[in-house]
Design an enzyme around this catalytic site. Sequence first.
Site, PDB file in Angstrom:
ATOM      1  CG  ASN A   9       1.388   4.309 -12.242  1.00 30.03           C
ATOM      2  OD1 ASN A   9       1.703   4.202 -13.427  1.00 30.03           O
ATOM      3  ND2 ASN A   9       0.309   4.967 -11.846  1.00 30.03           N
ATOM      4  CG  HIS A  41      -2.352   2.021 -15.648  1.00 29.69           C
ATOM      5  ND1 HIS A  41      -1.036   2.252 -15.916  1.00 29.69           N
ATOM      6  CD2 HIS A  41      -2.702   2.893 -14.663  1.00 29.69           C
ATOM      7  CE1 HIS A  41      -0.593   3.226 -15.120  1.00 29.69           C
ATOM      8  NE2 HIS A  41      -1.595   3.630 -14.358  1.00 29.69           N
ATOM      9  CB  CYS A  63      -2.075   6.058 -16.228  1.00 27.64           C
ATOM     10  SG  CYS A  63      -1.010   6.700 -14.923  1.00 27.64           S
TER      11      CYS A  63
HETATM   12  C1  LIG Z   1      -2.809   6.569  -2.918  1.00 26.62           C
HETATM   13  C2  LIG Z   1      -3.444   5.317  -2.348  1.00 26.62           C
HETATM   14  C3  LIG Z   1      -2.446   4.169  -2.402  1.00 26.62           C
HETATM   15  C4  LIG Z   1      -3.813   5.561  -0.918  1.00 26.62           C
HETATM   16  O1  LIG Z   1      -4.366   4.403  -0.385  1.00 26.62           O
HETATM   17  P1  LIG Z   1      -5.684   4.435   0.490  1.00 26.62           P
HETATM   18  O2  LIG Z   1      -5.897   3.099   1.003  1.00 26.62           O
HETATM   19  O3  LIG Z   1      -6.737   5.082  -0.354  1.00 26.62           O
HETATM   20  O4  LIG Z   1      -5.248   5.343   1.659  1.00 26.62           O
HETATM   21  P2  LIG Z   1      -5.943   6.675   2.111  1.00 26.62           P
HETATM   22  O5  LIG Z   1      -5.709   7.745   1.094  1.00 26.62           O
HETATM   23  O6  LIG Z   1      -7.344   6.354   2.535  1.00 26.62           O
HETATM   24  O7  LIG Z   1      -5.077   6.999   3.360  1.00 26.62           O
HETATM   25  C5  LIG Z   1      -5.130   6.174   4.478  1.00 26.62           C
HETATM   26  C6  LIG Z   1      -4.077   6.642   5.429  1.00 26.62           C
HETATM   27  O8  LIG Z   1      -2.798   6.228   4.955  1.00 26.62           O
HETATM   28  C7  LIG Z   1      -1.937   7.324   4.968  1.00 26.62           C
HETATM   29  N1  LIG Z   1      -0.921   7.166   3.936  1.00 26.62           N
HETATM   30  C8  LIG Z   1      -0.938   7.609   2.668  1.00 26.62           C
HETATM   31  N2  LIG Z   1       0.196   7.266   2.061  1.00 26.62           N
HETATM   32  C9  LIG Z   1       0.927   6.582   2.964  1.00 26.62           C
HETATM   33  C10 LIG Z   1       2.181   5.968   2.930  1.00 26.62           C
HETATM   34  N3  LIG Z   1       2.958   5.973   1.809  1.00 26.62           N
HETATM   35  N4  LIG Z   1       2.627   5.341   4.007  1.00 26.62           N
HETATM   36  C11 LIG Z   1       1.900   5.294   5.140  1.00 26.62           C
HETATM   37  N5  LIG Z   1       0.687   5.873   5.244  1.00 26.62           N
HETATM   38  C12 LIG Z   1       0.216   6.506   4.158  1.00 26.62           C
HETATM   39  C13 LIG Z   1      -2.797   8.514   4.735  1.00 26.62           C
HETATM   40  O9  LIG Z   1      -2.164   9.684   5.194  1.00 26.62           O
HETATM   41  C14 LIG Z   1      -4.017   8.167   5.574  1.00 26.62           C
HETATM   42  O10 LIG Z   1      -3.753   8.464   6.885  1.00 26.62           O
HETATM   43  P3  LIG Z   1      -4.860   9.195   7.775  1.00 26.62           P
HETATM   44  O11 LIG Z   1      -6.017   8.224   7.808  1.00 26.62           O
HETATM   45  O12 LIG Z   1      -4.177   9.373   9.066  1.00 26.62           O
HETATM   46  O13 LIG Z   1      -5.184  10.469   7.057  1.00 26.62           O
HETATM   47  C15 LIG Z   1      -4.702   4.933  -3.151  1.00 26.62           C
HETATM   48  O14 LIG Z   1      -5.717   5.880  -2.912  1.00 26.62           O
HETATM   49  C16 LIG Z   1      -4.475   4.825  -4.600  1.00 26.62           C
HETATM   50  O15 LIG Z   1      -3.753   3.971  -5.057  1.00 26.62           O
HETATM   51  N6  LIG Z   1      -5.154   5.667  -5.415  1.00 26.62           N
HETATM   52  C17 LIG Z   1      -5.017   5.634  -6.827  1.00 26.62           C
HETATM   53  C18 LIG Z   1      -3.734   6.276  -7.183  1.00 26.62           C
HETATM   54  C19 LIG Z   1      -3.315   6.005  -8.580  1.00 26.62           C
HETATM   55  O16 LIG Z   1      -3.367   4.913  -9.003  1.00 26.62           O
HETATM   56  N7  LIG Z   1      -2.853   7.028  -9.272  1.00 26.62           N
HETATM   57  C20 LIG Z   1      -2.320   6.899 -10.584  1.00 26.62           C
HETATM   58  C21 LIG Z   1      -3.341   7.197 -11.600  1.00 26.62           C
HETATM   59  S1  LIG Z   1      -3.720   5.939 -12.659  1.00 26.62           S
END
Ligand SMILES: CC(C)(COP(=O)(O)OP(=O)(O)OC[C@H]1O[C@@H](n2cnc3c(N)ncnc32)[C@H](O)[C@@H]1OP(=O)(O)O)[C@@H](O)C(=O)NCCC(=O)NCCS
Length: 332
Positions: A287, A257, A116
């Site tokens: 993204n 980004h 990214c």
């Molecule tokens: C992936 C991301 C959106 C997850 O959001 P979050 O608020 O951190 O959520 P968590 O990982 O804490 O998960 C919370 C819950 O939501 C659930 N969950 C994850 N994806 C889900 C989805 N698409 N729909 C519904 N629930 C979802 C998880 O399973 C978790 O459930 P649990 O508590 O029962 O285990 C977030 O961590 C993120 O954006 N990270 C950066 C990713 C990124 O930008 N990557 C590219 C690199 S630049």
Amino acid sequence: MSRRIAAKITGVSGYVPPRVMSNAELEKLVDTSDAWIRERTGIRERHVADPGVATSDLATEAAKILLKSKGVPAEDVDLIVVASVTPDMMFPATACLVQDKLGATNAWGFDLSAACSGFVYALTVGAQFVGAGTQKKALIIGSDVMTSILNYKDRATCVLFGDGAGAVLLEPTDRDEEGILDFVHVVEGSGGKFLYMPGGGSLHPASAETVQMNMHYIHQEGAQVFKYAVRRMAELACEMLERNGYTSKDLALVVPHQANLRIIRAMQERLGIEDSKVMINIERYGNTTGGTIPLGLRDAVEQGKLKKGDLVLLVAVGAGYTAGGVLLRWAY
Ligand SMILES: CC(C)(COP(=O)(O)OP(=O)(O)OC[C@H]1O[C@@H](n2cnc3c(N)ncnc32)[C@H](O)[C@@H]1OP(=O)(O)O)[C@@H](O)C(=O)NCCC(=O)NCCS
């Protein structure tokens, strides 16, 4: 030491494939909801390439739009840098495929892999050649078909990404007050384990077993990446402003980004910048990895958010970890 580069962006373009995938469509594939995706990521929809459409196709379309808008014949391009983590194939480089498809017969080029952060890395690298005077016209392209490496059974990753490309044209400048003022790039390789695609490389060559184990898909620990992204993007932005004697008030626009709206808002809060100065289009594209920043610039230009002389900050974090930023004065 000044890191000014005597190169300026003179044009910007973007291309996304026509097919739109809504959150509602994802609800049918995995256990997710439109409300969760919008609330936790800010994404409403993303564009998806049809089968057979590859990264070089999106990159070429973006480049063609750019060259046409500038009236620059493809033969005038000297250098093509393609930032991507989804090259058409392991080799040849996507830049070679783009060079051929464009008919840029006088250009050399190469791919750059920084996930990214790829576009900002490529911008700095290409600008070095242009600033040194050895190349007059460089096409810097960020392009990815992220859907080619998404596991549509993994709800934590498949909702985040989309396909798209963006490109800028870099040309020399002899005016100190325009073009690239500063850049900063970071690698923190210990973070590599939090976001990666393990299969298909020399460590785990593609085999029935690697496919069975889903090693040809993105693997991510989202919370780890989230924390790193917020901290690093804010740090790099502050570092560049400070060492150039600016504050966030001097900025006309930040083009970050687009990984997650919450990451962008957290960075924005740390910088103390108002909403109108932060480019956001994640709701429409998700993204797109290499594509996010040039697509952000393209949309900013189209929405009249950029004018000549504006101080602009580009900042990104990605797998690796990689991170980087470019501070520039908009030149057209
Ligand atoms: C992936 C991301 C959106 C997850 O959001 P979050 O608020 O951190 O959520 P968590 O990982 O804490 O998960 C919370 C819950 O939501 C659930 N969950 C994850 N994806 C889900 C989805 N698409 N729909 C519904 N629930 C979802 C998880 O399973 C978790 O459930 P649990 O508590 O029962 O285990 C977030 O961590 C993120 O954006 N990270 C950066 C990713 C990124 O930008 N990557 C590219 C690199 S630049």
